[in-house]
Design an enzyme around this catalytic site. Structure first.
Site, PDB file in Angstrom:
ATOM      1  N   GLY A  22      80.500  44.531 153.999  1.00  0.00           N
ATOM      2  CA  GLY A  22      80.677  44.846 152.584  1.00  0.00           C
ATOM      3  C   GLY A  22      80.231  46.253 152.246  1.00  0.00           C
ATOM      4  O   GLY A  22      79.709  46.510 151.153  1.00  0.00           O
ATOM      5  N   ALA A  23      80.457  47.199 153.161  1.00  0.00           N
ATOM      6  CA  ALA A  23      79.949  48.561 152.983  1.00  0.00           C
ATOM      7  C   ALA A  23      80.911  49.470 152.246  1.00  0.00           C
ATOM      8  O   ALA A  23      80.655  50.663 152.131  1.00  0.00           O
ATOM      9  CB  ALA A  23      79.609  49.169 154.353  1.00  0.00           C
ATOM     10  N   SER A  25      81.637  49.353 149.046  1.00  0.00           N
ATOM     11  CA  SER A  25      81.240  49.570 147.655  1.00  0.00           C
ATOM     12  C   SER A  25      79.867  48.962 147.432  1.00  0.00           C
ATOM     13  O   SER A  25      79.312  48.280 148.301  1.00  0.00           O
ATOM     14  CB  SER A  25      82.251  48.938 146.690  1.00  0.00           C
ATOM     15  OG  SER A  25      82.284  47.521 146.855  1.00  0.00           O
ATOM     16  N   GLY A  26      79.311  49.197 146.255  1.00  0.00           N
ATOM     17  CA  GLY A  26      78.086  48.538 145.835  1.00  0.00           C
ATOM     18  C   GLY A  26      76.896  48.787 146.742  1.00  0.00           C
ATOM     19  O   GLY A  26      76.685  49.883 147.260  1.00  0.00           O
ATOM     20  N   LEU A  27      76.117  47.747 146.942  1.00  0.00           N
ATOM     21  CA  LEU A  27      74.891  47.843 147.724  1.00  0.00           C
ATOM     22  C   LEU A  27      75.155  48.325 149.146  1.00  0.00           C
ATOM     23  O   LEU A  27      74.407  49.136 149.690  1.00  0.00           O
ATOM     24  CB  LEU A  27      74.193  46.483 147.776  1.00  0.00           C
ATOM     25  CG  LEU A  27      73.712  45.892 146.453  1.00  0.00           C
ATOM     26  CD1 LEU A  27      73.354  44.420 146.646  1.00  0.00           C
ATOM     27  CD2 LEU A  27      72.523  46.663 145.917  1.00  0.00           C
ATOM     28  N   GLY A  28      76.221  47.794 149.758  1.00  0.00           N
ATOM     29  CA  GLY A  28      76.526  48.157 151.138  1.00  0.00           C
ATOM     30  C   GLY A  28      76.843  49.621 151.304  1.00  0.00           C
ATOM     31  O   GLY A  28      76.442  50.255 152.293  1.00  0.00           O
ATOM     32  N   SER A 146      69.640  35.883 146.976  1.00  0.00           N
ATOM     33  CA  SER A 146      69.472  36.081 145.537  1.00  0.00           C
ATOM     34  C   SER A 146      68.302  35.238 145.053  1.00  0.00           C
ATOM     35  O   SER A 146      68.137  34.088 145.471  1.00  0.00           O
ATOM     36  CB  SER A 146      70.733  35.686 144.773  1.00  0.00           C
ATOM     37  OG  SER A 146      70.485  35.628 143.378  1.00  0.00           O
ATOM     38  N   TYR A 173      78.273  30.237 143.847  1.00  0.00           N
ATOM     39  CA  TYR A 173      77.640  31.487 144.260  1.00  0.00           C
ATOM     40  C   TYR A 173      76.169  31.256 144.622  1.00  0.00           C
ATOM     41  O   TYR A 173      75.696  31.686 145.687  1.00  0.00           O
ATOM     42  CB  TYR A 173      77.748  32.536 143.156  1.00  0.00           C
ATOM     43  CG  TYR A 173      77.053  33.825 143.489  1.00  0.00           C
ATOM     44  CD1 TYR A 173      77.612  34.722 144.394  1.00  0.00           C
ATOM     45  CD2 TYR A 173      75.821  34.148 142.929  1.00  0.00           C
ATOM     46  CE1 TYR A 173      76.971  35.904 144.730  1.00  0.00           C
ATOM     47  CE2 TYR A 173      75.167  35.311 143.253  1.00  0.00           C
ATOM     48  CZ  TYR A 173      75.750  36.195 144.152  1.00  0.00           C
ATOM     49  OH  TYR A 173      75.099  37.356 144.485  1.00  0.00           O
TER      50      TYR A 173
END
Length: 313
Positions: A22-23, A25-28, A146, A173
């Site tokens: 998941g790199a 966008s976002g945290l990744g 989470s 989720y």
């Protein structure tokens, strides 16, 4: 326990290879950028290669984009086979990729897509890459969970892989994020039992302003994201700090949840004990068996008898 920590405190990463799912966008993406800046060779494992390449073009350092769709176990196997064929060795795997879903959808293997992407894909990928870790480079696996599991109680009927009995977007989720924690903790216990140098860390970003929030559709969901964001959400650059800490710092510990407290002003990395049901050893072992059967990826043998496991903790 809590530590003040910033990206400036990150140890040098030259000579280390890190796979981040998941790199794109976002945290990744933030994590890929920060690790590459410190000298790491980063493999950006993404579903959409074109998007990943666009993201990579804005970064500097040694970064490579590779395709993997964690919802599709065949894609996970192709990714692992490609790494092996190219004789790649790795030092860190960050199981960061995650999705939310508004409707119940099934993967090519017939599993509910949120649980399949967030947990089953990570479980399979970890097992398939485990023999590629270099034993002498502080090898680590980082699970991204989470803290919602402490506040939202969900069913632990992990056997219902198709979500035939019930599907709720929010519950699906949180259930998948609980599975991430159970898996990450159980992975570390099994690695220790096997005498492996690989360690498994648990991390969370708190509430982060990421593209996942864009999936909110109903008025209630949008209101919750808006209000929650104003009260608790951190910029993604800051939210990725606990993940970077777990992936790199010698002070990081296994068996605890590394992340932020609820208060936005508190930017220390907290070492929080796991609370029920995330600390349930029998539930973790059950989830492991279900995951092996669902993915066909089996590794690290059988767990210790429950009493022996408690005595070793």
């Amino acid at each position: 326990m809590a530590l003040s920590w910033s990206y400036d405190d990150m140890p040098g990463q030259t000579g280390r290879t890190v796979v981040i799912t998941g790199a794109g966008s976002g945290l990744g993406l933030v994590l890929a950028d920060r690790l590459a800046r410190r000298g790491a060779s980063v493999i950006m494992a993404v579903r959409d290669v074109a998007k990943g390449e666009r993201a990579r073009s804005g970064l500097t350092g040694d970064l490579e984009v590779r395709q993997v769709d964690l919802a599709d176990l065949d894609s996970v196997r192709r990714f692992a086979d490609g790494m092996r064929a190219d004789r790649r060795r790795i030092d860190v795997l960050v199981n960061n990729a995650g999705i939310g879903g508004q409707t119940r959808e099934l993967t090519p293997q017939g599993h509910e897509s949120v649980f399949a992407t967030n947990h089953l894909g990570a479980f399979a990928l970890t097992g398939l890459l485990l023999d590629l870790f270099r034993p002498d480079h502080d090898p680590r696996v980082v699970a991204v969970g989470s803290n919602l599991y402490r506040r939202v109680k969900v069913a632990t009927d992990f056997e219902d892989l198709r979500a035939d009995r019930h599907f709720s977007p929010g519950a699906a989720y949180v259930k998948s994020k609980l599975a991430n924690i159970l898996f990450g903790a159980e992975l570390d216990r099994r690695l220790r039992r096997a005498g492996s140098p690989v360690r498994s860390f648990l991390s969370h970003p708190g509430m982060a302003s990421t593209p996942m929030h864009d999936s909110a559709r109903t008025f209630a969901q949008r209101a919750m994201v808006t209000i929650g964001g104003a009260l608790f959400s951190r910029p993604v650059e800051q939210a990725a700090l606990p993940l970077a800490f777990a992936a790199t710092d010698p002070a990081a510990r296994t068996g605890v949840f590394l992340g932020f407290a609820a208060r936005k002003k508190d930017i220390r990395v907290h070492f929080d004990a796991l609370v029920p049901p995330a600390d349930d050893l029998a539930l973790a072992a059950r989830l492991w068996r279900i995951s092996e059967e669902a993915t066909g990826v089996r590794y690290l043998g059988e767990p210790l008898p429950l009493q022996d496991r408690r005595e070793r903790l």
